[in-house]
Scaffold this active site. Structure first.
Site, PDB file in Angstrom:
ATOM      1  N   LYS A 159       0.883  -1.167   0.000  1.00  0.00           N
ATOM      2  CA  LYS A 159       0.000   0.000   0.000  1.00  0.00           C
ATOM      3  C   LYS A 159       0.921   1.218   0.000  1.00  0.00           C
ATOM      4  O   LYS A 159       1.321   1.713   1.055  1.00  0.00           O
ATOM      5  CB  LYS A 159      -0.876  -0.072   1.257  1.00  0.00           C
ATOM      6  CG  LYS A 159      -2.142   0.727   1.188  1.00  0.00           C
ATOM      7  CD  LYS A 159      -3.066   0.318   2.337  1.00  0.00           C
ATOM      8  CE  LYS A 159      -4.117   1.375   2.598  1.00  0.00           C
ATOM      9  NZ  LYS A 159      -5.054   1.608   1.504  1.00  0.00           N
TER      10      LYS A 159
HETATM   11  N1  PPE Z   1      -8.492  -1.826  -2.330  1.00  0.00           N
HETATM   12  C1  PPE Z   1      -7.895  -0.622  -2.355  1.00  0.00           C
HETATM   13  C2  PPE Z   1      -7.348  -0.108  -3.630  1.00  0.00           C
HETATM   14  C3  PPE Z   1      -7.805   0.105  -1.170  1.00  0.00           C
HETATM   15  O1  PPE Z   1      -7.207   1.295  -1.186  1.00  0.00           O
HETATM   16  C4  PPE Z   1      -8.357  -0.409   0.018  1.00  0.00           C
HETATM   17  C5  PPE Z   1      -8.288   0.373   1.299  1.00  0.00           C
HETATM   18  C6  PPE Z   1      -8.970  -1.687  -0.013  1.00  0.00           C
HETATM   19  C7  PPE Z   1      -9.013  -2.364  -1.214  1.00  0.00           C
HETATM   20  C8  PPE Z   1      -9.534  -2.350   1.208  1.00  0.00           C
HETATM   21  O2  PPE Z   1      -8.525  -2.752   2.089  1.00  0.00           O
HETATM   22  P1  PPE Z   1      -8.778  -2.832   3.662  1.00  0.00           P
HETATM   23  O3  PPE Z   1      -8.921  -1.448   4.144  1.00  0.00           O
HETATM   24  O4  PPE Z   1      -7.576  -3.521   4.189  1.00  0.00           O
HETATM   25  O5  PPE Z   1     -10.015  -3.628   3.868  1.00  0.00           O
HETATM   26  N2  PPE Z   1      -8.393   1.775   1.131  1.00  0.00           N
HETATM   27  C9  PPE Z   1      -8.023   2.675   2.214  1.00  0.00           C
HETATM   28  C10 PPE Z   1      -7.828   4.068   1.717  1.00  0.00           C
HETATM   29  C11 PPE Z   1      -8.962   5.023   1.783  1.00  0.00           C
HETATM   30  C12 PPE Z   1      -8.561   6.465   1.506  1.00  0.00           C
HETATM   31  O6  PPE Z   1      -9.342   7.179   0.894  1.00  0.00           O
HETATM   32  O7  PPE Z   1      -7.467   6.878   1.931  1.00  0.00           O
HETATM   33  C13 PPE Z   1      -8.956   2.528   3.399  1.00  0.00           C
HETATM   34  O8  PPE Z   1     -10.071   2.026   3.254  1.00  0.00           O
HETATM   35  O9  PPE Z   1      -8.546   2.897   4.495  1.00  0.00           O
END
Ligand code: PPE
Length: 304
Positions: A159
């Site tokens: 990330k």
């Molecule tokens: N895909 C992507 C591309 C992504 O950025 C997130 C989290 C997820 C899936 C889900 O992952 P998880 O949070 O581990 O369930 N995106 C983060 C960023 C949000 C933002 O605007 O900054 C979040 O949900 O915290």
């Protein structure tokens, strides 16, 4: 989304007043997107604030750092403890938590290996990411014209700050086109991810989600929802999804820390109807779990 300031920011081991949490404009990460970060939520529970799967988020943060060859000057345990310390200092009952490891000031040029490594953690109150209505009505999505970056271009397992240009392009396109969220396909045309969420569909009672090899982030909400669904006796399959699978799904929803569990109302203007029974059951169990109300998932609640 406007941010409400909290009292402190944790910066390299110290609690710094929010308004003093500043870095130099020549910080390496600002120019090259060379940082790694996490998004975590802390929920109010009967036993006080509990961070949802904090340890797993910190572990993913350190995997992101490893992929991008960043030597973190703190241990995962120190970051876990610092998060608790910060939430207590800010006297928050519930909040979003954003740890970021970035290359600071001191070196320019594309080689980040000699640039200093800094670590900060921020917390702030963050409401419904896709709006309150999204949980009950669902969101309007479109398939982005932007392709998800290839695994050999930018590793989706990490990330990293820079990779979010791809998501932002997709998100802007969706908003400008009158949709709430963008779903992105990979080079093969399989669904990878939404701009900031993982994607699930239901067909004939089976829950499908793209495999990690299709390029989604290995979401922690995704993993939680898979466990919840399996425990509810729902068959879950990691399988490639194409855009027409989305159009004809019985139900569809998205998961993410910020977004939580949000039904998908439509995809490219194909209506999927009101949120279905599996979506609702998974969503309800997820919200009970984050609030510490499900004994089976009490390991997920890390009290601060
Ligand atoms: N895909 C992507 C591309 C992504 O950025 C997130 C989290 C997820 C899936 C889900 O992952 P998880 O949070 O581990 O369930 N995106 C983060 C960023 C949000 C933002 O605007 O900054 C979040 O949900 O915290």
């Amino acid at each position: 989304m406007p941010i409400e300031a909290t009292k402190f920011v944790w910066m390299d081991g110290k609690l710094v007043p929010w308004e003093d949490a500043k870095i130099h404009v020549l910080s390496h990460t600002l120019h090259y997107g060379s940082g790694v970060f996490e998004g975590i939520r802390c929920y109010e529970t009967k036993r006080g604030p509990a961070v949802f799967r904090l340890t797993e988020h910190v572990e993913r943060l350190f995997r992101s750092a490893k992929i991008h060859m960043i030597d973190v000057p703190f241990s995962p345990q120190q970051i876990v403890e610092a998060t608790g310390e910060l939430i207590r200092a800010n006297q928050l009952q519930s909040c979003y938590v954003r740890p970021i490891i970035y290359h600071g000031y001191g070196e320019m040029g594309l080689n980040p290996l000699k640039a200093p490594v800094n670590v900060s953690i921020l917390t702030w109150a963050w409401g419904a990411y896709l709006g309150e209505d999204a949980f009950t009505k669902g969101v309007k999505t479109m398939i982005s014209s932007w392709q998800r970056y290839d695994t050999n271009a930018i590793p989706p397992a990490a990330k990293a700050t820079g990779q979010y240009l791809n998501s932002s392009l997709a998100k802007m396109e969706a908003i400008k086109s009158g949709y709430d969220e963008a779903i992105m396909l990979n080079r093969e045309g399989f669904v990878a991810d939404a701009s900031g969420e993982n994607v699930f569909i239901v067909r004939d009672g089976v829950l499908f989600t793209p495999p990690i090899s299709a390029g989604p982030l290995e979401g922690i909400t995704r993993a939680s929802v898979i466990t919840i669904a399996e425990d509810l006796g729902i068959d879950v399959k990691n399988r490639n999804i194409v855009r027409s699978d989305l159009y004809t799904a019985d139900e569809a929803f998205m998961t993410g820390t910020a977004a939580e569990v949000v039904p998908i109302r439509s995809v490219d203007d194909r209506d999927l109807g009101d949120p279905g029974p599996i979506t609702k059951k998974v969503q309800e169990t997820f919200f009970a779990a984050v609030k510490g109300e499900v004994e089976k998932y009490s390991d997920w609640n890390e009290y601060v």
